[in-house]
Design a protein around this motif. Structure first.
Motif, PDB file in Angstrom:
ATOM      1  N   MET A 195      -0.721  -2.135   9.150  1.00  0.00           N
ATOM      2  CA  MET A 195      -0.557  -2.155   7.691  1.00  0.00           C
ATOM      3  C   MET A 195       0.229  -3.380   7.229  1.00  0.00           C
ATOM      4  N   LYS A 196       1.191  -3.813   8.024  1.00  0.00           N
ATOM      5  CA  LYS A 196       1.924  -5.035   7.687  1.00  0.00           C
ATOM      6  C   LYS A 196       0.985  -6.229   7.728  1.00  0.00           C
ATOM      7  N   SER A 197       0.152  -6.279   8.749  1.00  0.00           N
ATOM      8  CA  SER A 197      -0.765  -7.400   8.929  1.00  0.00           C
ATOM      9  C   SER A 197      -1.814  -7.465   7.817  1.00  0.00           C
ATOM     10  N   SER A 198      -2.310  -6.309   7.410  1.00  0.00           N
ATOM     11  CA  SER A 198      -3.378  -6.266   6.402  1.00  0.00           C
ATOM     12  C   SER A 198      -2.858  -6.413   4.971  1.00  0.00           C
ATOM     13  N   GLY A 199      -1.564  -6.225   4.787  1.00  0.00           N
ATOM     14  CA  GLY A 199      -0.987  -6.264   3.443  1.00  0.00           C
ATOM     15  C   GLY A 199      -0.907  -4.904   2.788  1.00  0.00           C
ATOM     16  N   GLU A 200      -1.402  -3.876   3.469  1.00  0.00           N
ATOM     17  CA  GLU A 200      -1.404  -2.534   2.889  1.00  0.00           C
ATOM     18  C   GLU A 200       0.010  -1.989   2.701  1.00  0.00           C
ATOM     19  N   LEU A 201       0.922  -2.311   3.608  1.00  0.00           N
ATOM     20  CA  LEU A 201       2.293  -1.823   3.490  1.00  0.00           C
ATOM     21  C   LEU A 201       2.931  -2.360   2.218  1.00  0.00           C
ATOM     22  N   ALA A 202       2.775  -3.664   1.973  1.00  0.00           N
ATOM     23  CA  ALA A 202       3.329  -4.269   0.760  1.00  0.00           C
ATOM     24  C   ALA A 202       2.690  -3.664  -0.488  1.00  0.00           C
ATOM     25  N   GLU A 203       1.400  -3.349  -0.403  1.00  0.00           N
ATOM     26  CA  GLU A 203       0.695  -2.761  -1.542  1.00  0.00           C
ATOM     27  C   GLU A 203       1.250  -1.377  -1.877  1.00  0.00           C
ATOM     28  N   ILE A 204       1.540  -0.587  -0.850  1.00  0.00           N
ATOM     29  CA  ILE A 204       2.090   0.751  -1.074  1.00  0.00           C
ATOM     30  C   ILE A 204       3.433   0.661  -1.804  1.00  0.00           C
ATOM     31  N   PHE A 205       4.319  -0.215  -1.344  1.00  0.00           N
ATOM     32  CA  PHE A 205       5.647  -0.311  -1.955  1.00  0.00           C
ATOM     33  C   PHE A 205       5.608  -0.947  -3.341  1.00  0.00           C
ATOM     34  N   SER A 206       4.738  -1.929  -3.533  1.00  0.00           N
ATOM     35  CA  SER A 206       4.655  -2.581  -4.856  1.00  0.00           C
ATOM     36  C   SER A 206       4.143  -1.628  -5.925  1.00  0.00           C
ATOM     37  N   LYS A 207       3.369  -0.632  -5.518  1.00  0.00           N
ATOM     38  CA  LYS A 207       2.865   0.377  -6.451  1.00  0.00           C
ATOM     39  C   LYS A 207       4.011   1.101  -7.149  1.00  0.00           C
ATOM     40  N   TYR A 208       5.170   1.176  -6.495  1.00  0.00           N
ATOM     41  CA  TYR A 208       6.327   1.884  -7.046  1.00  0.00           C
ATOM     42  C   TYR A 208       7.447   0.917  -7.469  1.00  0.00           C
ATOM     43  N   GLY A 209       7.091  -0.341  -7.663  1.00  0.00           N
ATOM     44  CA  GLY A 209       8.067  -1.320  -8.126  1.00  0.00           C
ATOM     45  C   GLY A 209       9.081  -1.753  -7.086  1.00  0.00           C
ATOM     46  N   LEU A 210       8.751  -1.580  -5.810  1.00  0.00           N
ATOM     47  CA  LEU A 210       9.670  -1.933  -4.720  1.00  0.00           C
ATOM     48  C   LEU A 210       9.270  -3.271  -4.085  1.00  0.00           C
TER      49      LEU A 210
END
Length: 250
Positions: free
Chosen positions: A235-250
């Motif tokens: 998820m870190k490599s694909s960008g999915e982890l960042a997408e999950i956190f950015s959804k909540y303003g993190l």
């Protein structure tokens, strides 16, 4: 895993919460969360379902390893005891991976980092640092690393411990304690969502420390740790982890 998988999280969450009893016993992974950790973990009042960045993350990981997530809501201080006794399989909350906690649980690779925030009454415009509160009564949430650090300083006349940030904010607003401490992104999110809380974060405050948030697992399940870490790495490599956190303003 793919970027569009984030859109499936709601379905996975629903599956984990509504699956029949025999399937839950056999297949589901029970994930411990607290509803007082907005935006990491909270209860969506419109759906009455668990929500937040760490909820979405746990759901995505559960989907990846083929084990539906079933969420167990408990207080923050009860999360690790619940993991140790086997009541839950995983803790996915805004929990720091500290050396002390590592003695009793396994932590995954870090998924997010942040420090403590200091909040005071809305009308108090003083740019406090920790030393400026010497001799005051302040508040922190029981079971957090911040509470331990504050007590260890010896600066304060009393460090009162509370079950939730909402309790601390109320006490600060009413003037019963001078200031409160909590997870900076959680405090900021709650204030942004409800300006009538009567408190504000002190700008320019230097955190006592910054910590790494990670998922906690039982030391008796090293194979699960490997699977979850592999999922996080992808998820870190694909960008999915960042997408999950950015959804909540993190």
């Amino acid at each position: 895993m793919t970027m569009n998988r984030l859109g499936k999280v709601g379905a996975v969450l629903a599956l984990g919460l509504t699956v029949s009893a025999p399937a839950v016993a056999q297949d589901a992974m029970t994930v411990g969360i607290t509803t007082t950790g907005v935006p990491f973990t909270f209860l969506d009042t419109s759906t009455q379902q668990p929500a937040g960045a760490m909820v979405d993350l746990a759901s995505a990981i559960a989907e990846d390893i083929g084990s539906p997530a079933k969420f167990e809501v408990t207080s923050f201080s009860a999360l690790i005891p619940s993991l140790e006794t086997g009541k839950i399989d995983m803790i996915s909350a805004g929990m720091f991976a500290t050396d002390e906690r590592k003695k009793v649980v396994n932590f995954t690779d870090p998924v997010y980092s942040y420090g403590d925030g200091l909040f005071v009454k809305s009308e108090d415009s003083t740019a406090y640092q920790l030393e400026d509160l010497k001799g005051e009564v302040i508040g922190a949430q029981i079971g957090t690393t911040f509470a331990d650090k504050l007590q260890a300083t010896g600066l304060f006349s009393e460090v009162k411990l509370y079950d939730s940030l909402a309790d601390i904010m109320r006490e600060v607003k009413l003037g019963r304690i001078k200031a409160g401490f909590g997870d900076a992104p959680i405090v900021a999110y709650q204030i942004a969502q409800n300006p009538n809380l009567g408190v504000h974060l002190v700008e320019g405050y230097t955190p006592m420390s910054e910590g790494n948030v990670a998922i906690a697992l039982s030391k008796d399940k090293p194979e699960l740790l490997e699977k979850v870490n592999a999922s996080i790495a992808e998820m870190k490599s694909s960008g999915e982890l960042a997408e999950i956190f950015s959804k909540y303003g993190l």
